[in-house]
Design an enzyme around this catalytic site. Sequence first.
Site, PDB file in Angstrom:
ATOM      1  N   GLN A  27     -39.902 -21.400  25.437  1.00 59.93           N
ATOM      2  CA  GLN A  27     -40.500 -20.605  24.364  1.00 59.93           C
ATOM      3  C   GLN A  27     -40.650 -19.155  24.830  1.00 59.93           C
ATOM      4  OE1 GLN A  27     -44.022 -23.049  22.554  1.00 59.93           O
ATOM      5  NE2 GLN A  27     -43.669 -23.771  24.619  1.00 59.93           N
ATOM      6  N   ASN A  28     -40.293 -18.906  26.072  1.00 62.30           N
ATOM      7  CA  ASN A  28     -40.499 -17.564  26.619  1.00 62.30           C
ATOM      8  C   ASN A  28     -39.366 -16.631  26.216  1.00 62.30           C
ATOM      9  OD1 ASN A  28     -42.696 -18.698  27.770  1.00 62.30           O
ATOM     10  ND2 ASN A  28     -41.839 -18.848  29.827  1.00 62.30           N
ATOM     11  N   VAL A  29     -39.736 -15.377  26.029  1.00 59.52           N
ATOM     12  CA  VAL A  29     -38.749 -14.377  25.620  1.00 59.52           C
ATOM     13  C   VAL A  29     -38.425 -13.436  26.789  1.00 59.52           C
ATOM     14  CG1 VAL A  29     -39.390 -14.483  23.176  1.00 59.52           C
ATOM     15  CG2 VAL A  29     -40.596 -12.879  24.668  1.00 59.52           C
ATOM     16  N   HIS A  50     -37.459 -19.010  21.148  1.00 60.16           N
ATOM     17  CA  HIS A  50     -38.147 -17.892  20.494  1.00 60.16           C
ATOM     18  C   HIS A  50     -37.446 -16.556  20.728  1.00 60.16           C
ATOM     19  CE1 HIS A  50     -42.168 -20.368  20.330  1.00 60.16           C
ATOM     20  NE2 HIS A  50     -41.258 -20.791  19.479  1.00 60.16           N
ATOM     21  N   ASN A  96     -49.838 -28.199  34.046  1.00 59.56           N
ATOM     22  CA  ASN A  96     -50.677 -27.150  33.467  1.00 59.56           C
ATOM     23  C   ASN A  96     -52.042 -27.208  34.162  1.00 59.56           C
ATOM     24  OD1 ASN A  96     -52.275 -25.525  31.609  1.00 59.56           O
ATOM     25  ND2 ASN A  96     -50.678 -25.879  30.088  1.00 59.56           N
TER      26      ASN A  96
HETATM   27  P1  OAD Z   1     -49.899 -19.840  25.700  1.00 58.26           P
HETATM   28  O1  OAD Z   1     -50.405 -18.500  26.166  1.00 58.26           O
HETATM   29  O2  OAD Z   1     -50.384 -20.404  24.415  1.00 58.26           O
HETATM   30  O3  OAD Z   1     -50.239 -20.946  26.806  1.00 58.26           O
HETATM   31  C1  OAD Z   1     -49.958 -20.757  28.163  1.00 58.26           C
HETATM   32  C2  OAD Z   1     -50.303 -22.048  28.876  1.00 58.26           C
HETATM   33  O4  OAD Z   1     -49.961 -21.870  30.245  1.00 58.26           O
HETATM   34  C3  OAD Z   1     -51.787 -22.429  28.845  1.00 58.26           C
HETATM   35  O5  OAD Z   1     -51.916 -23.783  28.478  1.00 58.26           O
HETATM   36  C4  OAD Z   1     -52.247 -22.211  30.293  1.00 58.26           C
HETATM   37  O6  OAD Z   1     -53.250 -23.132  30.691  1.00 58.26           O
HETATM   38  C5  OAD Z   1     -50.963 -22.449  31.044  1.00 58.26           C
HETATM   39  N1  OAD Z   1     -50.883 -21.795  32.364  1.00 58.26           N
HETATM   40  C6  OAD Z   1     -51.482 -20.662  32.798  1.00 58.26           C
HETATM   41  N2  OAD Z   1     -51.146 -20.386  34.068  1.00 58.26           N
HETATM   42  C7  OAD Z   1     -50.304 -21.374  34.462  1.00 58.26           C
HETATM   43  C8  OAD Z   1     -49.591 -21.662  35.662  1.00 58.26           C
HETATM   44  N3  OAD Z   1     -49.676 -20.869  36.733  1.00 58.26           N
HETATM   45  N4  OAD Z   1     -48.820 -22.771  35.701  1.00 58.26           N
HETATM   46  C9  OAD Z   1     -48.702 -23.583  34.621  1.00 58.26           C
HETATM   47  N5  OAD Z   1     -49.343 -23.365  33.461  1.00 58.26           N
HETATM   48  C10 OAD Z   1     -50.130 -22.279  33.385  1.00 58.26           C
HETATM   49  O7  OAD Z   1     -48.327 -19.750  25.741  1.00 58.26           O
HETATM   50  P2  OAD Z   1     -47.232 -20.677  25.068  1.00 58.26           P
HETATM   51  O8  OAD Z   1     -47.644 -22.106  25.057  1.00 58.26           O
HETATM   52  O9  OAD Z   1     -45.943 -20.314  25.708  1.00 58.26           O
HETATM   53  O10 OAD Z   1     -44.543 -17.974  19.977  1.00 58.26           O
HETATM   54  O11 OAD Z   1     -47.201 -20.155  23.619  1.00 58.26           O
HETATM   55  C11 OAD Z   1     -46.212 -20.707  22.790  1.00 58.26           C
HETATM   56  C12 OAD Z   1     -45.845 -19.770  21.734  1.00 58.26           C
HETATM   57  O12 OAD Z   1     -47.032 -19.349  21.094  1.00 58.26           O
HETATM   58  C13 OAD Z   1     -45.247 -18.464  22.222  1.00 58.26           C
HETATM   59  O13 OAD Z   1     -43.876 -18.571  22.499  1.00 58.26           O
HETATM   60  C14 OAD Z   1     -45.479 -17.605  21.027  1.00 58.26           C
HETATM   61  C15 OAD Z   1     -46.853 -18.065  20.590  1.00 58.26           C
HETATM   62  O14 OAD Z   1     -47.005 -18.258  19.271  1.00 58.26           O
HETATM   63  C16 OAD Z   1     -44.024 -17.013  19.232  1.00 58.26           C
HETATM   64  O15 OAD Z   1     -44.180 -15.836  19.470  1.00 58.26           O
HETATM   65  C17 OAD Z   1     -43.191 -17.518  18.094  1.00 58.26           C
END
Ligand code: OAD
Length: 267
Positions: free
Chosen positions: A117-119, A135, A229
């Site tokens: 999901q990372n850009v 994404h 996570n």
């Molecule tokens: P989030 O910011 O929602 O979540 C990041 C996750 O990474 C959280 O659950 C943290 O606990 C976890 N995390 C933090 N540090 C970490 C580490 N060192 N190792 C492992 N996990 C860790 O980001 P996404 O889930 O990527 O979409 O968000 C998904 C989508 O939500 C994004 O792509 C974006 C947003 O809506 C769009 O822009 C369409």
Amino acid sequence: MPNKVFHPEIPTVMSELSIPGELITRLRAAQRIAVLTGAGISAESGVPTFREAQTGLWARYNPEELATPEAFQHDPKLVWEWYAWRQDRVRQAEPNAGHLALVDMERHIAEFTLITQNVDGLHRRAGSHQVLELHGNLFRAKCFNEDRPVESWPDSDDIPPRCPRCGGLLRPDVVWFGESLPEAALRAAEQAAAHADLFFSIGTSALVYPAANLPLAALKAGATVVEINPQPTPLSSYVTFSLNGASGVILPMLVAQTWGKQRIHNL
Ligand code: OAD
């Protein structure tokens, strides 16, 4: 035969320092692995997670308010500059041990699909080959009017720059709230989830659909699902193994314990 029962096992919750032997056994036997990553895998590279507070000039903006077609129509310069700032942050970042461990995992698995999901493009910079960017990508642009990719455009003072074909505004080639995901990439991700022996959900809050459906679809199809996570997510209670910790720590341990010490990466 894979187990067809939804949520077939009690999740094994563990600390950073122990990887369950049963998981290592399943990894060694796996032919097909699908991995879904989110912002958390890039956190240790210094790229802020999507829902983290922004810093400096951008601290007062909520990403969920900037990442929409409406925000762009209302103030295209602001949105373009926000992405330019994010590009700068990513240019200064390097792939971390978690990205590199996934490069190693790909080398050991016959069918390996990395869905992100990372850009930020850090998986490709690390050396992963099979990457589905659900994404989009910060470093690509497309025409807002024509919705077609634009590789280059003439130098000018316009912010955002103009489409060299139609003169419309250029926008980042990323998926904004309210927009559809790239169809081919989503279909390929769904296929990979449906056929995986093992599915990893790494560093994602598992809140944003349709990406958040992928681990659930893999579970339903009988895959072993592993979450990595440091924080619990809505997915945590369903998964087979829940590895609580940073992906930059856990993934290299997992790969080393499964296949032995890995090559040194030259980045
Ligand atoms: P989030 O910011 O929602 O979540 C990041 C996750 O990474 C959280 O659950 C943290 O606990 C976890 N995390 C933090 N540090 C970490 C580490 N060192 N190792 C492992 N996990 C860790 O980001 P996404 O889930 O990527 O979409 O968000 C998904 C989508 O939500 C994004 O792509 C974006 C947003 O809506 C769009 O822009 C369409």
